[in-house]
Write an enzyme that holds these catalytic residues in place. Sequence first.
Site, PDB file in Angstrom:
ATOM      1  N   ARG A 143       3.901  -1.114  33.551  1.00 38.38           N
ATOM      2  CA  ARG A 143       4.128  -0.457  32.265  1.00 38.38           C
ATOM      3  C   ARG A 143       3.955  -1.461  31.131  1.00 38.38           C
ATOM      4  NH1 ARG A 143       7.084  -0.884  27.576  1.00 38.38           N
ATOM      5  NH2 ARG A 143       8.923  -1.515  28.798  1.00 38.38           N
ATOM      6  N   CYS A 163       3.452  -7.041  23.885  1.00 34.89           N
ATOM      7  CA  CYS A 163       3.724  -5.793  23.171  1.00 34.89           C
ATOM      8  C   CYS A 163       2.575  -5.462  22.219  1.00 34.89           C
ATOM      9  CB  CYS A 163       5.030  -5.931  22.387  1.00 34.89           C
ATOM     10  SG  CYS A 163       5.426  -4.449  21.453  1.00 34.89           S
TER      11      CYS A 163
END
Length: 312
Positions: free
Chosen positions: A15, A240
Site C-alpha cells: 500500500r 508519500c
Amino acid sequence: MSAARTIDVSEVGLRDGLQIERTMIPAEQKIALIDTLSKTGLKKIEITGFAHPKVIPQLADAETVAAGIKREPGVRYAAFVPNARGAERAIKAGIDDLKAGVAVSDSFNRLNVRMTTEEGMKATDEIAAATKGTQSRLVGMIATAFGCPYEGEVSRDRMHRMMDQLLGHDAPIIYLADTTGVANPDRIRRTIEDLNKHFPDATLGLHLHNTRGLGIANALAGLDCGIRHFEGSIGGLGGCPFAPRAVGNICTEDFVHMAHEMGIDTGIDLDALIDAARMAQEMLGRTLPGMVMKSGKASELHAMDAQRVKVD
C-alpha cells in the site's frame, strides 16, 4: 528505558510502497507478492487501500487484490481507509485491520485526504462506527506526528486529542508516522516520552520514512524507548505522494536484519523476506533501496579469495 527483546513488524509495501508508483502493477503480481510475504513469518501485512481510484490509481484494484490472496492462518491483513465509504468496502472485502487516522498538520491532511484535520477526525469516528459488530477492527494512525514540511512543528495538544479519540475507539495500536521523514532520534524520544507520560496505557507503534537517511536511526531510538510495533516496506519501497521530494519507508528486511543482529526476535524468516524483496525488485523492474538483499547478512562469512564487487 531498554529495547524490547521481541518486536512486531508490519509490512506496508503493497500500500504505502506502491501508492507513489507511476507504472501500474497488475493485481496478479501484487497478489503473488502478498502470498510470498504471508509465508515469511510476518503477522501483519497491509495489502492495499480503499481510497477513491482517481486519488490513488495504483490502488484501484483493492477488491480484486483482497479477493485473490491466499490468507495464511495467524496473519492479519490490513488496508488503509480514509472515510466511511472506504471502511464499508474494506469490511465487505474481509479486511482484518482498518488503518485509520489523520495528520496532526492541517495542511498535510488537506493534501493527503482532501479534508481538514477536524473533518478527518470526524471521518475516523465514522470508520470506527462502521466496524461495530464486524470482524474488522480499527488500527490508529497519526500522520506527521514528528513534524510537517508545510507547517513545521505540529500541535502537541492536537496530537493528544487524536490519541484520546483513537483510544476511545479501542484502537489496539496507534502508529506514530514520520510521514515525510522530518524526524530525528531526539524528536522520536521526546514525542514517545510525552505520549507515554500522558497515555501510559496506550500501545504505540512507529511508521518511519527514510527521506533524509535517518529511518533506521529513528527506529533504533524507538527500540530504546521500548516500542515493540514497527512498520516497514519491502525493499525500501514507498514515499508519500503528497510529500515534497519523498523517498521510501524504512526497508523491512534491513530493519529485521538489524533487529536479529541485536538479538531481538521478530518471528520472521529473514532469508524468505530477502527473497520477497528481490521479488518486489523484479516486479518494479528497477533497483530498490534495500541493502541487505544486495550485500547479504552480516553473519555470512566469505572466502578470502571471494570476488569483491560494488553493490548499487
